[in-house]
Design an enzyme around this catalytic site. Structure first.
Site, PDB file in Angstrom:
ATOM      1  N   GLY A 109       0.820  -1.218   0.080  1.00  0.00           N
ATOM      2  CA  GLY A 109      -0.019  -0.041   0.032  1.00  0.00           C
ATOM      3  C   GLY A 109       0.740   1.238   0.006  1.00  0.00           C
ATOM      4  O   GLY A 109       2.070   1.017   0.282  1.00  0.00           O
ATOM      5  N   ARG A 112       3.852   5.807   2.257  1.00  0.00           N
ATOM      6  CA  ARG A 112       4.308   7.302   2.403  1.00  0.00           C
ATOM      7  C   ARG A 112       3.767   8.363   1.324  1.00  0.00           C
ATOM      8  O   ARG A 112       4.381   9.218   1.140  1.00  0.00           O
ATOM      9  CB  ARG A 112       5.614   7.317   2.666  1.00  0.00           C
ATOM     10  CG  ARG A 112       6.621   6.687   1.125  1.00  0.00           C
ATOM     11  CD  ARG A 112       7.911   6.916   1.275  1.00  0.00           C
ATOM     12  NE  ARG A 112       8.714   6.254   0.179  1.00  0.00           N
ATOM     13  CZ  ARG A 112       9.787   6.401   0.107  1.00  0.00           C
ATOM     14  NH1 ARG A 112      10.680   7.272   0.702  1.00  0.00           N
ATOM     15  NH2 ARG A 112      10.482   5.742  -0.878  1.00  0.00           N
ATOM     16  N   LYS A 132       4.522  12.215  -2.109  1.00  0.00           N
ATOM     17  CA  LYS A 132       5.010  11.203  -1.679  1.00  0.00           C
ATOM     18  C   LYS A 132       6.151  11.869  -0.938  1.00  0.00           C
ATOM     19  O   LYS A 132       6.855  12.530  -0.994  1.00  0.00           O
ATOM     20  CB  LYS A 132       5.926  10.616  -3.128  1.00  0.00           C
ATOM     21  CG  LYS A 132       6.956   9.614  -2.542  1.00  0.00           C
ATOM     22  CD  LYS A 132       7.443   8.985  -3.975  1.00  0.00           C
ATOM     23  CE  LYS A 132       8.705   7.527  -3.420  1.00  0.00           C
ATOM     24  NZ  LYS A 132       9.190   7.366  -4.739  1.00  0.00           N
ATOM     25  N   ASP A 144       8.904   5.320   8.349  1.00  0.00           N
ATOM     26  CA  ASP A 144       8.244   6.384   9.057  1.00  0.00           C
ATOM     27  C   ASP A 144       7.592   7.344   8.002  1.00  0.00           C
ATOM     28  O   ASP A 144       7.059   8.405   8.511  1.00  0.00           O
ATOM     29  CB  ASP A 144       9.757   7.257   9.391  1.00  0.00           C
ATOM     30  CG  ASP A 144      10.483   7.660   8.314  1.00  0.00           C
ATOM     31  OD1 ASP A 144      10.010   7.557   7.031  1.00  0.00           O
ATOM     32  OD2 ASP A 144      11.662   7.978   8.620  1.00  0.00           O
ATOM     33  N   ARG A 195       3.838  14.004  -7.200  1.00  0.00           N
ATOM     34  CA  ARG A 195       3.648  13.156  -8.601  1.00  0.00           C
ATOM     35  C   ARG A 195       2.126  13.438  -9.256  1.00  0.00           C
ATOM     36  O   ARG A 195       1.322  13.744  -8.398  1.00  0.00           O
ATOM     37  CB  ARG A 195       3.751  11.876  -8.157  1.00  0.00           C
ATOM     38  CG  ARG A 195       5.144  11.363  -7.366  1.00  0.00           C
ATOM     39  CD  ARG A 195       5.368  10.036  -7.361  1.00  0.00           C
ATOM     40  NE  ARG A 195       4.454   9.226  -6.687  1.00  0.00           N
ATOM     41  CZ  ARG A 195       4.860   7.844  -6.195  1.00  0.00           C
ATOM     42  NH1 ARG A 195       6.033   7.294  -6.744  1.00  0.00           N
ATOM     43  NH2 ARG A 195       4.030   7.214  -5.486  1.00  0.00           N
ATOM     44  N   ASP A 271       4.232  -4.113  -7.458  1.00  0.00           N
ATOM     45  CA  ASP A 271       3.589  -2.877  -7.035  1.00  0.00           C
ATOM     46  C   ASP A 271       4.063  -1.761  -7.383  1.00  0.00           C
ATOM     47  O   ASP A 271       3.604  -0.629  -7.234  1.00  0.00           O
ATOM     48  CB  ASP A 271       3.689  -3.109  -5.439  1.00  0.00           C
ATOM     49  CG  ASP A 271       5.073  -3.004  -4.866  1.00  0.00           C
ATOM     50  OD1 ASP A 271       5.854  -4.079  -5.196  1.00  0.00           O
ATOM     51  OD2 ASP A 271       5.422  -2.084  -4.310  1.00  0.00           O
ATOM     52  N   ASP A 281       7.116   5.307  -9.981  1.00  0.00           N
ATOM     53  CA  ASP A 281       8.085   4.987  -8.487  1.00  0.00           C
ATOM     54  C   ASP A 281       9.662   4.775  -9.283  1.00  0.00           C
ATOM     55  O   ASP A 281      10.132   3.838  -9.036  1.00  0.00           O
ATOM     56  CB  ASP A 281       7.578   3.531  -8.073  1.00  0.00           C
ATOM     57  CG  ASP A 281       6.338   3.467  -7.384  1.00  0.00           C
ATOM     58  OD1 ASP A 281       6.153   4.723  -6.829  1.00  0.00           O
ATOM     59  OD2 ASP A 281       5.677   2.378  -7.407  1.00  0.00           O
TER      60      ASP A 281
END
Length: 522
Positions: A109, A112, A132, A144, A195, A271, A281
């Site tokens: 998922g 961040r 992001k 984190d 993004r 993913d 990504d």
């Protein structure tokens, strides 16, 4: 739109922008329901400031470039609450699963990232905006929820660089920095990159609902993707099989484009694969410098799973994972009552679609390589000629980008003009042997040297985002000097042009660049 709006106009735009983002459009991903996402606010980022900004993406989103100069801009795109943000607005993190390095990882998922809304672009399309590095979510696992400045700058620069190379990609509006510390291998500072994409749906979204045995939600997701992004699939005999085919073919086209410019993604987990066939990504990516077919850009990829030469095979494997996830939907229209018979038919149909990946990828790469070699006419021997060049480059570790760029200087009749590209090869005899084959092939072409060179320079970039160039920009940004981020972004917007004032950015990497490493730690 015009870029002539004043700063005052931009100030008026901020509350309008926030309000627009707070109003989901009909059919937006956020309207699918709670099973698909969790809504939550971003974690505040202390004293945010603008590190990088793309006026082109602002224009795409119908925003004035001057908007970045407004104090509220950094707050808004850091995810911090502002007086302009609608009271009922709430960003969301989506849930998905996936295979990581070939192993089923289960639920993942947006750990961040938060999607803050949509905006209609000047091209009439709807674009999602995603922050992001905006803090922890229910899917953060042990993380984190933050992104560091270095990785955010790299993603910002590469998103825009890939777009200008003509490669499908998510875009990046801005990078917002902060002195707020985060712990990685060392103490670093936080950043948030905005993004922009029509959708952030990944192969892993489909895998999630398949693995959780929720065919109802799987179908809802597939219908969303078809109706919004692949309407032609709705008209097919089997819309879900058509969706698999469309995504498979787009993925094959995408990876062919990666290979043609020497781009390594670095972490092609399912993913990290877009259902729209765009690059998504940007983590431990890299453009190949000294060519090595086995080049691994991700320091964390100890097995070389995502090496340059492996990317087509892995992309195909990822499409198999998508196919498996879609199997419960394939064949529903056939009216086969026997579940086993329907499942068997679905597997056969999916396998037939997956067999089209190499059929699409091979010719796509051959076309790209033929263009890179300046060949208009098709010959069966062209693929062998291109492969022989890559083998010769591999043996000499010749620079990928410069080799193809300098090939334009080769003459049909004058071998003395080979020197600029020949000098890139350790084994000059091997290069000479290949160049003679190339010249013989060029003799079959009708274009003269000048016309061919011009065509080659339109497809062989002079400027790519080499790791050392990004590193220089990052080091200066850490000192609050963001001028190199802007300069590099401007250069990469014209990758095929001669830019005499920026020749240094097209040079071979310095010796110290060989010690640079990028990994999944970002």
């Amino acid at each position: 739109m015009s870029f002539s709006r004043s700063a005052a106009d931009a100030a008026d735009t901020l509350p309008d922008l926030a309000a627009t983002l707070g109003e989901p459009a009909v059919g937006a991903f956020v309207t699918l329901g709670d099973a698909f996402h969790t809504r939550l606010p971003a974690a505040p980022l202390a004293a945010p400031y603008v590190v990088g900004f793309s006026g082109e993406v602002a224009q795409l989103l119908d925003l004035p470039p001057s908007i970045a100069a407004q104090p509220g801009f950094a707050e808004l795109f850091a995810g911090n609450p502002t007086r302009d943000w609608p009271a009922n607005a709430m960003p969301y993190a989506s849930v998905y699963s996936g295979h990581q390095f070939g192993v089923w990882a289960g639920q993942l998922g947006d750990g961040r990232a938060l999607t803050i809304g949509e905006r209609t672009g000047t091209d009439g399309r709807r674009y999602e905006l995603q922050l992001k590095g905006s803090g922890r979510t229910p899917y953060s696992r042990m993380g984190d929820g933050r992104a560091v400045l270095r990785s955010s700058i790299r993603e910002f620069l590469c998103s825009e660089a890939m777009h200008h190379l003509g490669i499908p990609t998510t875009r990046a509006l801005t990078v917002i920095g902060s002195d707020q510390p985060v712990v990685r291998e060392e103490i670093e500072t936080s950043a948030v990159v905005t993004r922009v994409s029509e959708s952030f749906v990944r192969f892993g979204h489909f895998e999630h609902f398949f693995s959780n045995d929720r065919p109802d939600l799987l179908r809802q997701l597939a219908d969303h993707v078809i109706d919004r992004f692949y309407p032609e699939c709705r008209r097919a005999d089997d819309p879900y099989l058509a969706l698999l085919e469309a995504a498979t073919l787009r993925t094959a086209d995408l990876v062919a484009q990666w290979q043609a410019v020497g781009f390594c993604h670095g972490v092609m987990n399912t993913d990290n694969m877009s259902i729209l066939g765009v690059t998504i990504d940007y983590g431990p990516f890299g453009f190949v410098d000294a060519f090595d077919a086995n080049h691994i850009c991700n320091h964390s990829d100890t097995s070389g799973r995502y090496a340059y030469r492996m990317q087509p095979r892995i992309a195909h494997w990822n499409c198999y994972c998508l196919a498996q996830a879609l199997l419960p939907l394939i064949g529903l229209q056939h009216g086969i009552d026997d579940d086993d018979a329907r499942a068997e038919r679905a597997v056969e149909d999916a396998q037939a679609v997956l067999a089209k990946f190499p059929e699409r990828f091979g010719p796509a790469l051959e076309r790209a390589m033929r263009a890179k070699l300046g060949l208009e006419l098709e010959r069966e021997s062209d693929a062998e000629l291109a492969n022989k060049l890559l083998e010769t480059m591999h043996a000499s570790h010749a620079d990928f980008t410069l080799t193809f760029r300098r090939l334009a200087q080769i003459s049909k009749h004058d071998a003395s003009r080979d020197a600029p590209v020949r000098d890139l090869f350790i084994d000059r005899d091997a290069f000479d042997a290949w160049a003679n084959l190339y010249r013989a092939r060029l003799s079959e072409e009708t274009r003269d040297d000048a016309a061919r060179a011009a065509a080659m320079n339109r497809v062989n970039p002079k400027y790519v985002l080499r790791n050392h160039l990004a590193e220089v920009a990052i080091r200066r940004a850490k000192e609050k000097d963001f001028s190199e981020v802007e300069r590099l972004a401007q250069i990469l917007r014209r990758p095929f042009d001669e830019q005499p004032e920026h020749e240094a950015y097209a040079a071979l990497p310095p010796d110290w660049a060989g010690s640079l490493e990028v990994s999944c730690s970002s």
